[in-house]
Design an enzyme around this catalytic site. Structure first.
Site, PDB file in Angstrom:
ATOM      1  N   LEU A 189      65.900 114.775  83.957  1.00  0.00           N
ATOM      2  CA  LEU A 189      65.474 115.102  82.505  1.00  0.00           C
ATOM      3  C   LEU A 189      65.512 113.493  81.915  1.00  0.00           C
ATOM      4  N   ASP A 207      70.349 114.125  89.024  1.00  0.00           N
ATOM      5  CA  ASP A 207      70.210 113.040  89.364  1.00  0.00           C
ATOM      6  C   ASP A 207      70.136 112.971  90.711  1.00  0.00           C
ATOM      7  N   SER A 256      60.246 104.089  84.354  1.00  0.00           N
ATOM      8  CA  SER A 256      58.969 103.411  84.593  1.00  0.00           C
ATOM      9  C   SER A 256      58.023 102.584  83.235  1.00  0.00           C
ATOM     10  N   THR A 258      54.275 100.661  93.085  1.00  0.00           N
ATOM     11  CA  THR A 258      53.039 100.356  91.545  1.00  0.00           C
ATOM     12  C   THR A 258      52.616  99.000  92.920  1.00  0.00           C
ATOM     13  N   ASP A 259      51.568  98.799  92.105  1.00  0.00           N
ATOM     14  CA  ASP A 259      50.861  97.136  91.960  1.00  0.00           C
ATOM     15  C   ASP A 259      50.889  96.253  91.404  1.00  0.00           C
ATOM     16  N   GLU A 260      51.975  96.887  90.294  1.00  0.00           N
ATOM     17  CA  GLU A 260      53.287  95.459  89.544  1.00  0.00           C
ATOM     18  C   GLU A 260      53.721  94.610  90.759  1.00  0.00           C
ATOM     19  N   TYR A 279      61.775  96.140  85.807  1.00  0.00           N
ATOM     20  CA  TYR A 279      61.055  97.252  86.439  1.00  0.00           C
ATOM     21  C   TYR A 279      60.206  96.989  87.753  1.00  0.00           C
ATOM     22  N   LYS A 318      60.774  98.242  91.074  1.00  0.00           N
ATOM     23  CA  LYS A 318      60.141  98.723  92.579  1.00  0.00           C
ATOM     24  C   LYS A 318      60.490  97.498  94.154  1.00  0.00           C
ATOM     25  N   ASN A 356      47.584 101.300  87.482  1.00  0.00           N
ATOM     26  CA  ASN A 356      47.677 101.857  85.941  1.00  0.00           C
ATOM     27  C   ASN A 356      47.382 103.391  86.243  1.00  0.00           C
ATOM     28  N   ASN A 357      47.984 104.504  85.508  1.00  0.00           N
ATOM     29  CA  ASN A 357      47.585 105.970  85.818  1.00  0.00           C
ATOM     30  C   ASN A 357      46.905 106.181  84.487  1.00  0.00           C
ATOM     31  N   PRO A 412      49.402  98.771  68.147  1.00  0.00           N
ATOM     32  CA  PRO A 412      50.141  97.278  68.652  1.00  0.00           C
ATOM     33  C   PRO A 412      49.370  96.694  69.852  1.00  0.00           C
ATOM     34  N   ASN A 418      42.763  94.954  78.201  1.00  0.00           N
ATOM     35  CA  ASN A 418      43.407  95.955  77.420  1.00  0.00           C
ATOM     36  C   ASN A 418      42.457  96.395  75.610  1.00  0.00           C
ATOM     37  N   GLY A 454      56.339  87.707  79.266  1.00  0.00           N
ATOM     38  CA  GLY A 454      56.455  87.680  80.870  1.00  0.00           C
ATOM     39  C   GLY A 454      55.355  88.528  81.494  1.00  0.00           C
TER      40      GLY A 454
HETATM   41  P1  NAD Z   1      58.090 109.223  84.054  1.00  0.00           P
HETATM   42  O1  NAD Z   1      58.791 107.950  83.376  1.00  0.00           O
HETATM   43  O2  NAD Z   1      56.996 109.643  83.246  1.00  0.00           O
HETATM   44  O3  NAD Z   1      58.287 110.122  84.787  1.00  0.00           O
HETATM   45  C1  NAD Z   1      59.751 109.578  85.469  1.00  0.00           C
HETATM   46  C2  NAD Z   1      60.397 111.146  85.773  1.00  0.00           C
HETATM   47  O4  NAD Z   1      61.454 110.462  87.086  1.00  0.00           O
HETATM   48  C3  NAD Z   1      61.186 111.620  84.313  1.00  0.00           C
HETATM   49  O5  NAD Z   1      60.724 112.635  84.586  1.00  0.00           O
HETATM   50  C4  NAD Z   1      62.360 111.337  84.417  1.00  0.00           C
HETATM   51  O6  NAD Z   1      63.558 112.548  84.074  1.00  0.00           O
HETATM   52  C5  NAD Z   1      63.008 111.501  86.104  1.00  0.00           C
HETATM   53  N1  NAD Z   1      64.337 110.348  86.278  1.00  0.00           N
HETATM   54  C6  NAD Z   1      64.033 109.491  85.740  1.00  0.00           C
HETATM   55  N2  NAD Z   1      65.638 108.857  85.947  1.00  0.00           N
HETATM   56  C7  NAD Z   1      65.980 109.440  87.145  1.00  0.00           C
HETATM   57  C8  NAD Z   1      66.896 110.300  88.106  1.00  0.00           C
HETATM   58  N3  NAD Z   1      68.037 109.106  88.581  1.00  0.00           N
HETATM   59  N4  NAD Z   1      66.972 111.568  88.822  1.00  0.00           N
HETATM   60  C9  NAD Z   1      66.100 112.181  89.130  1.00  0.00           C
HETATM   61  N5  NAD Z   1      64.585 112.092  88.017  1.00  0.00           N
HETATM   62  C10 NAD Z   1      64.961 110.983  87.299  1.00  0.00           C
HETATM   63  O7  NAD Z   1      57.019 107.837  85.175  1.00  0.00           O
HETATM   64  P2  NAD Z   1      55.331 108.563  86.153  1.00  0.00           P
HETATM   65  O8  NAD Z   1      54.084 107.454  84.749  1.00  0.00           O
HETATM   66  O9  NAD Z   1      55.336 110.007  86.243  1.00  0.00           O
HETATM   67  O10 NAD Z   1      55.956 107.184  86.943  1.00  0.00           O
HETATM   68  C11 NAD Z   1      56.016 108.312  88.544  1.00  0.00           C
HETATM   69  C12 NAD Z   1      56.097 106.721  89.597  1.00  0.00           C
HETATM   70  O11 NAD Z   1      55.206 106.296  89.635  1.00  0.00           O
HETATM   71  C13 NAD Z   1      57.200 106.133  89.494  1.00  0.00           C
HETATM   72  O12 NAD Z   1      57.833 105.448  90.575  1.00  0.00           O
HETATM   73  C14 NAD Z   1      56.372 105.194  88.770  1.00  0.00           C
HETATM   74  O13 NAD Z   1      57.374 103.090  89.416  1.00  0.00           O
HETATM   75  C15 NAD Z   1      55.458 105.045  89.654  1.00  0.00           C
HETATM   76  N6  NAD Z   1      53.924 104.187  89.460  1.00  0.00           N
HETATM   77  C16 NAD Z   1      53.235 104.662  87.771  1.00  0.00           C
HETATM   78  C17 NAD Z   1      52.683 104.159  87.376  1.00  0.00           C
HETATM   79  C18 NAD Z   1      51.885 104.896  85.668  1.00  0.00           C
HETATM   80  O14 NAD Z   1      50.813 103.954  85.664  1.00  0.00           O
HETATM   81  N7  NAD Z   1      52.604 105.310  85.370  1.00  0.00           N
HETATM   82  C19 NAD Z   1      51.931 103.022  88.125  1.00  0.00           C
HETATM   83  C20 NAD Z   1      52.102 103.425  89.009  1.00  0.00           C
HETATM   84  C21 NAD Z   1      53.314 103.548  90.051  1.00  0.00           C
HETATM   85  P1  TYD Z   2      51.652 100.203  79.958  1.00  0.00           P
HETATM   86  O1  TYD Z   2      50.695 101.699  79.342  1.00  0.00           O
HETATM   87  O2  TYD Z   2      52.821  99.926  78.901  1.00  0.00           O
HETATM   88  O3  TYD Z   2      51.884  99.578  81.379  1.00  0.00           O
HETATM   89  P2  TYD Z   2      52.008  98.631  82.201  1.00  0.00           P
HETATM   90  O4  TYD Z   2      52.870  97.875  80.892  1.00  0.00           O
HETATM   91  O5  TYD Z   2      52.413  99.255  83.539  1.00  0.00           O
HETATM   92  O6  TYD Z   2      50.636  97.661  82.662  1.00  0.00           O
HETATM   93  O7  TYD Z   2      50.344  99.198  79.172  1.00  0.00           O
HETATM   94  C1  TYD Z   2      49.434  98.504  79.980  1.00  0.00           C
HETATM   95  C2  TYD Z   2      48.700  97.309  79.055  1.00  0.00           C
HETATM   96  O8  TYD Z   2      48.596  97.919  77.711  1.00  0.00           O
HETATM   97  C3  TYD Z   2      49.652  95.857  79.229  1.00  0.00           C
HETATM   98  O9  TYD Z   2      49.062  94.931  79.556  1.00  0.00           O
HETATM   99  C4  TYD Z   2      50.232  96.418  78.263  1.00  0.00           C
HETATM  100  C5  TYD Z   2      49.597  96.118  77.305  1.00  0.00           C
HETATM  101  N1  TYD Z   2      50.003  97.235  75.908  1.00  0.00           N
HETATM  102  C6  TYD Z   2      49.624  97.063  74.477  1.00  0.00           C
HETATM  103  O10 TYD Z   2      49.732  95.949  74.562  1.00  0.00           O
HETATM  104  N2  TYD Z   2      50.408  97.713  73.791  1.00  0.00           N
HETATM  105  C7  TYD Z   2      51.414  98.507  73.853  1.00  0.00           C
HETATM  106  O11 TYD Z   2      51.504  98.963  72.819  1.00  0.00           O
HETATM  107  C8  TYD Z   2      51.794  99.127  74.992  1.00  0.00           C
HETATM  108  C9  TYD Z   2      52.768 100.054  75.325  1.00  0.00           C
HETATM  109  C10 TYD Z   2      50.976  97.811  76.368  1.00  0.00           C
END
Ligand code: NAD
Ligand code: TYD
Length: 375
Positions: A35, A59, A85, A131-133, A157, A161, A186-187, A212, A256, A304
């Protein structure tokens, strides 16, 4: 199956728990989450109290806790979402990313090794969400990322990963731990914390804050609906080959700036069709007859900043029969609808620390307490 879902109170982890519960009601789910600011127990409220579901506030870097859970609960499957994340946060404070994403993954792998590989061993699976990143940035004409694309992470980040992916791979090759990894794009969808682009834009429009757009806004992301991601993970858990990685993408490439414009148009349509929205959100530009696009502001680019991500999901499609069921047009409309319908959820999410962050970004008085989320 008995699953340990780490990061279960976050965006994708909570969607996964709901998906799994619906698809496999006989399985047990142990939800582990620290949390952090991104974790929200309310995301799992609908499962709370159900037989076969347990939430543990803890944790992943606590090896003793993880090992105890694996033994006591008879867990046979770990689905590992827990992570820091957000790329922007990793630029300002990378240490937490190394601690959770790298050290945390190593602690989980070691606990799994100790419990699952001891003696004659037992059936098990460690599925790692990545992630694809990790693949870096594509040029406009480059083919999409494939599982064989060399790793080239650019942000702290992405580097954390990538490191965790390598650890998972090594625990398979060295110790024989049964692992799979998925790297997704990106989800978007319900329960996403509003620091990420899509929920940030939706909520900023509702509150009349600027939108922004980093740099020129021509960076490209490949958007994947979170429900399709959950189905992809399920397919890998069911039939994925041990030690393999699977790329999951939504065929949803968009710049974007175009994405932001589409969200603006969707909200303009909703305000035009539903006059009560102007009463609910008097600070929204539509309430004074202006379009949402009037809030767009190009701001200093992210250091970057990767130009383009795109995924070739050929392996998961060909081997496991998965394909996305949401297209971006309907997926975005549904997501806008979810945020409009779930004001109490995001009102609660906007706690003290989030308000502080918002007022640093947008100036003071950003969120009058009495006008959020109520319908
Ligand atoms: P999020 O930030 O919404 O959720 C992360 C969760 O992990 C949170 O509930 C946080 O409390 C918990 N957490 C953080 N540190 C912790 C710890 N030390 N111990 C236990 N719990 C901990 O992230 P998300 O968007 O749901 O992403 C989930 C996974 O998917 C991540 O591994 C992220 O790298 C990967 N991912 C996300 C996206 C995306 O678009 N959101 C895309 C590619 C991969
Ligand atoms: P984000 O949702 O942070 O995901 P990621 O960086 O993991 O791709 O950002 C998605 C894209 O949007 C990324 O190219 C950065 C851009 N972005 C903005 O232009 N403005 C914003 O305020 C944010 C949060 C992201």
């Amino acid at each position: 199956m008995t699953l340990l879902v780490t990061g279960a109170a976050g965006f994708i982890g909570s969607n996964f728990c709901h998906h799994w519960r619906g698809a496999h009601p006989g399985d047990r789910l142990i939800a582990l989450d620290a949390l952090t600011y991104a974790g929200n127990a309310a995301n799992l409220a609908a499962l709370d109290g159900q037989a076969g579901f347990r939430f543990v506030h803890g944790d992943i870097t606590d090896g003793a806790l993880v090992e105890r859970l694996l033994r006591e609960e008879g867990i046979d499957t770990i689905v590992h979402f827990a992570a820091e994340s957000h790329v922007d946060r990793s630029i300002h404070g990378p240490a937490a990313f190394v601690q959770t994403n790298v050290v945390g993954t190593q602690v989980l792998l070691e606990a799994a090794r100790r419990v699952w590989l001891a003696g004659s061993g037992r059936e098990h699976r460690f599925h790692h969400i990545s992630t694809d990143e990790v693949y870096g940035s594509l040029g406009p004409e480059d083919p999409p990322f494939h599982e064989t694309t060399p790793y080239a992470p650019n942000s702290p980040y992405a580097a954390s990963k990538a490191a965790s992916d390598h650890l998972v791979r090594a625990w398979h090759h060295t110790y024989g731990l049964q692992v799979t990894t998925s790297n997704c794009s990106n989800n978007y969808g319900p329960y996403q914390f509003p620091e990420k682009l899509i929920p940030l834009v939706i909520l900023n429009i509702l509150h009349g804050r600027r939108l922004p757009v980093y740099g020129d806004g021509t960076q490209v992301r490949d958007w994947l609906h979170v429900a399709d991601h959950c189905r992809g993970i399920e397919a890998v858990l069911r039939d994925g080959r041990m030690g393999e990685t699977y790329n999951i993408g939504g065929f949803g490439e968009l710049t974007n700036i175009e994405l932001v414009r589409r969200l603006c148009a969707l909200l303009d349509e909703r305000f035009a069709a539903e006059p009560e929205l102007a009463r609910r959100f008097p600070d929204a530009p539509q309430a004074r007859g202006a379009p949402a696009e009037s809030l767009i502001e190009h701001v200093t680019d992210r250091p970057g900043h990767d130009r383009r991500y795109a995924i070739d999901p050929g392996r998961i499609t060909g081997e496991l029969g998965w394909s996305p069921s949401h297209d971006l047009t309907s997926g975005l409309a549904d997501t806008v609808g979810w945020y409009l319908a779930n004001g109490p959820w995001w009102t609660a999410v906007m706690d003290g620390s989030y308000r502080e962050w918002l007022s640093q970004q947008y100036g003071g008085g950003v969120l009058p307490q009495n006008q959020e989320g109520t319908s």
